[in-house]
Structure formats: structure tokens, C-alpha cells
Design a protein around this motif. Sequence first.
Motif, PDB file in Angstrom:
ATOM      1  N   LEU A  27      -4.645   1.143   7.652  1.00  0.00           N
ATOM      2  CA  LEU A  27      -3.996   1.672   6.957  1.00  0.00           C
ATOM      3  C   LEU A  27      -4.746   2.035   4.635  1.00  0.00           C
ATOM      4  N   ALA A  28      -5.802   1.333   4.872  1.00  0.00           N
ATOM      5  CA  ALA A  28      -6.341   1.744   3.715  1.00  0.00           C
ATOM      6  C   ALA A  28      -7.251   3.298   3.948  1.00  0.00           C
ATOM      7  N   ALA A  29      -8.101   3.053   5.110  1.00  0.00           N
ATOM      8  CA  ALA A  29      -8.805   4.798   5.563  1.00  0.00           C
ATOM      9  C   ALA A  29      -7.520   5.758   5.797  1.00  0.00           C
ATOM     10  N   ARG A  30      -6.363   5.105   6.186  1.00  0.00           N
ATOM     11  CA  ARG A  30      -5.810   6.935   6.641  1.00  0.00           C
ATOM     12  C   ARG A  30      -4.670   6.493   5.577  1.00  0.00           C
ATOM     13  N   ILE A  31      -4.694   5.802   4.566  1.00  0.00           N
ATOM     14  CA  ILE A  31      -4.463   6.583   3.404  1.00  0.00           C
ATOM     15  C   ILE A  31      -4.838   7.389   1.823  1.00  0.00           C
ATOM     16  N   LYS A  73     -13.203  -6.987  15.015  1.00  0.00           N
ATOM     17  CA  LYS A  73     -14.032  -6.185  14.463  1.00  0.00           C
ATOM     18  C   LYS A  73     -14.322  -4.617  15.361  1.00  0.00           C
ATOM     19  N   GLY A  74     -13.914  -4.731  16.707  1.00  0.00           N
ATOM     20  CA  GLY A  74     -14.240  -3.801  18.086  1.00  0.00           C
ATOM     21  C   GLY A  74     -12.871  -2.787  17.542  1.00  0.00           C
ATOM     22  N   GLU A  75     -12.090  -3.045  17.415  1.00  0.00           N
ATOM     23  CA  GLU A  75     -11.290  -2.955  17.280  1.00  0.00           C
ATOM     24  C   GLU A  75     -10.371  -1.774  15.716  1.00  0.00           C
ATOM     25  N   THR A  76     -11.239  -2.523  14.617  1.00  0.00           N
ATOM     26  CA  THR A  76     -10.996  -1.840  13.303  1.00  0.00           C
ATOM     27  C   THR A  76     -12.005  -0.615  13.407  1.00  0.00           C
ATOM     28  N   GLU A  77     -13.125  -0.978  13.880  1.00  0.00           N
ATOM     29  CA  GLU A  77     -14.174   0.375  13.905  1.00  0.00           C
ATOM     30  C   GLU A  77     -13.222   1.462  14.440  1.00  0.00           C
ATOM     31  N   ARG A  78     -13.476   0.850  16.342  1.00  0.00           N
ATOM     32  CA  ARG A  78     -12.150   2.208  16.109  1.00  0.00           C
ATOM     33  C   ARG A  78     -11.658   3.071  15.721  1.00  0.00           C
ATOM     34  N   ASP A  79     -10.662   2.217  15.097  1.00  0.00           N
ATOM     35  CA  ASP A  79      -9.300   2.950  14.469  1.00  0.00           C
ATOM     36  C   ASP A  79      -9.751   3.589  13.298  1.00  0.00           C
ATOM     37  N   VAL A  80     -11.142   2.775  12.445  1.00  0.00           N
ATOM     38  CA  VAL A  80     -11.510   3.583  11.212  1.00  0.00           C
ATOM     39  C   VAL A  80     -12.150   4.902  11.944  1.00  0.00           C
ATOM     40  N   ILE A  81     -12.569   4.786  12.759  1.00  0.00           N
ATOM     41  CA  ILE A  81     -13.525   6.266  12.669  1.00  0.00           C
ATOM     42  C   ILE A  81     -12.054   6.995  13.334  1.00  0.00           C
ATOM     43  N   ALA A  82     -11.584   6.385  13.461  1.00  0.00           N
ATOM     44  CA  ALA A  82     -10.248   7.425  14.215  1.00  0.00           C
ATOM     45  C   ALA A  82      -9.447   8.698  13.203  1.00  0.00           C
ATOM     46  N   GLN A  83      -9.529   7.936  12.237  1.00  0.00           N
ATOM     47  CA  GLN A  83      -9.570   8.409  10.762  1.00  0.00           C
ATOM     48  C   GLN A  83      -9.861  10.111  10.274  1.00  0.00           C
ATOM     49  N   ASP A  84     -10.946   9.600  10.857  1.00  0.00           N
ATOM     50  CA  ASP A  84     -11.380  10.917  11.449  1.00  0.00           C
ATOM     51  C   ASP A  84     -11.593  11.515   9.746  1.00  0.00           C
ATOM     52  N   LEU A 123       0.761  -1.421   0.229  1.00  0.00           N
ATOM     53  CA  LEU A 123      -0.094   0.007  -0.232  1.00  0.00           C
ATOM     54  C   LEU A 123       1.231   0.992   0.261  1.00  0.00           C
ATOM     55  N   PRO A 124       1.873   1.115   0.927  1.00  0.00           N
ATOM     56  CA  PRO A 124       2.782   2.503   0.918  1.00  0.00           C
ATOM     57  C   PRO A 124       3.778   2.564  -0.493  1.00  0.00           C
ATOM     58  N   THR A 125       3.176   2.000  -1.504  1.00  0.00           N
ATOM     59  CA  THR A 125       4.037   2.228  -2.644  1.00  0.00           C
ATOM     60  C   THR A 125       3.521   2.510  -3.941  1.00  0.00           C
ATOM     61  N   LEU A 126       1.959   2.544  -3.727  1.00  0.00           N
ATOM     62  CA  LEU A 126       0.595   2.354  -4.508  1.00  0.00           C
ATOM     63  C   LEU A 126       0.057   4.029  -4.188  1.00  0.00           C
ATOM     64  N   LYS A 127       0.362   4.648  -3.238  1.00  0.00           N
ATOM     65  CA  LYS A 127       0.090   5.914  -2.366  1.00  0.00           C
ATOM     66  C   LYS A 127      -0.728   6.591  -3.861  1.00  0.00           C
ATOM     67  N   ASP A 128       0.569   6.916  -3.921  1.00  0.00           N
ATOM     68  CA  ASP A 128       0.243   7.930  -5.028  1.00  0.00           C
ATOM     69  C   ASP A 128      -1.119   7.758  -6.225  1.00  0.00           C
ATOM     70  N   GLU A 129      -1.513   6.631  -6.376  1.00  0.00           N
ATOM     71  CA  GLU A 129      -2.238   5.948  -7.140  1.00  0.00           C
ATOM     72  C   GLU A 129      -3.805   5.834  -6.178  1.00  0.00           C
ATOM     73  N   VAL A 157      -4.759  -8.231   8.126  1.00  0.00           N
ATOM     74  CA  VAL A 157      -6.352  -8.686   7.185  1.00  0.00           C
ATOM     75  C   VAL A 157      -7.167  -7.788   7.730  1.00  0.00           C
ATOM     76  N   ASP A 158      -7.839  -7.915   8.687  1.00  0.00           N
ATOM     77  CA  ASP A 158      -8.963  -7.985   9.172  1.00  0.00           C
ATOM     78  C   ASP A 158      -8.845  -6.256   9.794  1.00  0.00           C
ATOM     79  N   HIS A 159      -7.973  -6.253  10.204  1.00  0.00           N
ATOM     80  CA  HIS A 159      -7.554  -5.034  10.781  1.00  0.00           C
ATOM     81  C   HIS A 159      -6.297  -4.370  10.005  1.00  0.00           C
ATOM     82  N   ASP A 160      -5.426  -4.268  10.296  1.00  0.00           N
ATOM     83  CA  ASP A 160      -4.205  -3.808   9.723  1.00  0.00           C
ATOM     84  C   ASP A 160      -4.692  -2.913   8.554  1.00  0.00           C
ATOM     85  N   TYR A 161      -4.770  -3.991   7.881  1.00  0.00           N
ATOM     86  CA  TYR A 161      -5.455  -3.386   6.260  1.00  0.00           C
ATOM     87  C   TYR A 161      -6.287  -2.149   6.396  1.00  0.00           C
TER      88      TYR A 161
END
Length: 223
Positions: A100-104, A133-144, A61-67, A93-97
Motif C-alpha cells: 500500500l505504501a508503494a502504491r500510494i 516475503k515472496g508475495e511482498t516482493e511480487r506485489d511491490v514490483i507490480a506497482q510498476d 495511510l489513505p487519510t495521509l495520502k496528500d502528504e 505488517v510484512d505485506h499489505d503495508y
Amino acid sequence: MSTDVKGKTAILFGASGFVGSYLLEGLLNDPDYAQVTIVVRKNLNISHAKLKMLIGDYHALPTLKDEIVADEVFIALGTTKKSTPDQKIYYQVDHDYPVLAARIAKERGAKSVFLVSAVGPDAGSGIFYIRTKGETERDVIAQDLLHTHIFRPSMIMGDRKESRTLEKALIKIFSIINPLFVGPMQKYRGIEGKNIAKAMLAAAKKPAGKVNIYEWKEMNDLL
């Protein structure tokens, strides 16, 4: 944002999955979208005038950031305990990805994120799946992002390409007992994978608040 296309742009993670494949079809057929970018691990051998395919995974993902540029980001990533028994990889797969996708995507200008989660998430749970699932929701929401849409299906119904004997049996059971889930229990009703995708696409067309949660009733109200 892209200035050379007229209409909305979307990026989809998880296009090869069950709900993701319906999302991809819906996005490509929706005249509101001028370009649809997908990030997949291998070529899906799909050709469409609006489709842009990026080959990569979590680590790429970091290398694909520009696209990774779009107005909206749809995340339908996930795995199963059977295919990913290693909890560390499962969590990736269920949390980190998704996080990171939402952040980028936000860094690259996305205003709205649409996440497929699951019923009953709880970041404080002692059960790994529910906690993840709870941590994923929490951290995606935190991307604001300006708008965050979280979809919480229970049993995802429909015919999958791969054979899952236990899941097929559970789907048959849910098709019988669905009407028994009433009142506050409605959220545990099974829902077709294609209807989750339809609800996500419908939500993208409606005015929305900062954080929007869709359980069974809310998803059905959008159909």
C-alpha cells in the motif's frame, strides 16, 4: 513533486526499526535530500530541519495520502513472530503495508522504491515467512514504479535496543561462520543493519534498471 524544495525528497516507512533508524540518519545527513518524510505510529521525538513526521499506521495511510509525496520511497517495515504471533496481523505488517505504501507513493509521484526484504523469498513456498516475503516482493514490483530496488539480507547483524536472546546467539554464530558461505552460498552471509542502510542510500545515487535485486554481494559492492 514538491516544487518548494531544492534537492530530492524521500519518504521512509519503518523509521523506528533497526535498519530504518540507520536509513533515517543517513537520509537526514545526506545533502542530496532536501526533505525527508517519515510515517510512524508514535512521535520519535526527533527534530531536524529536513524532517517531516506523519503519525499513522497501515489503516491511516489513505487519510495521509496528500502528504505522502516524495521522489523516492524507502520501506523498512517488518515484525517478528514473537511480537506479532497472529499471522493475519503479521501479513498486514510484512505485506499489505509495504504494498500500500508503494502504491500510494507512486500515485503521488514517487519514481523509485527501496524495499528491505529477506534472502530466499518464494511466493510459492509452503513456509509462511518465505511465502510472505515472496508475495511482498511480487506485489511491490507490480506497482510498476520507474525503479524498484529490493534488498535481501540474511541474518541482520548489529546491536539492537531490544533484547533478543536467540537472535544475539545467532549473530555470534554468523560472525564465526560467515566466511564459510562462498560462491552461490554468499547470499546467506550476515550483514550489519547499518550496512544495509548504506547500500540502500548508495543505490539511490546510481543509475538503475527497472527491477534491481541486491543480495549480500551486491549490497557489499555498494559500500
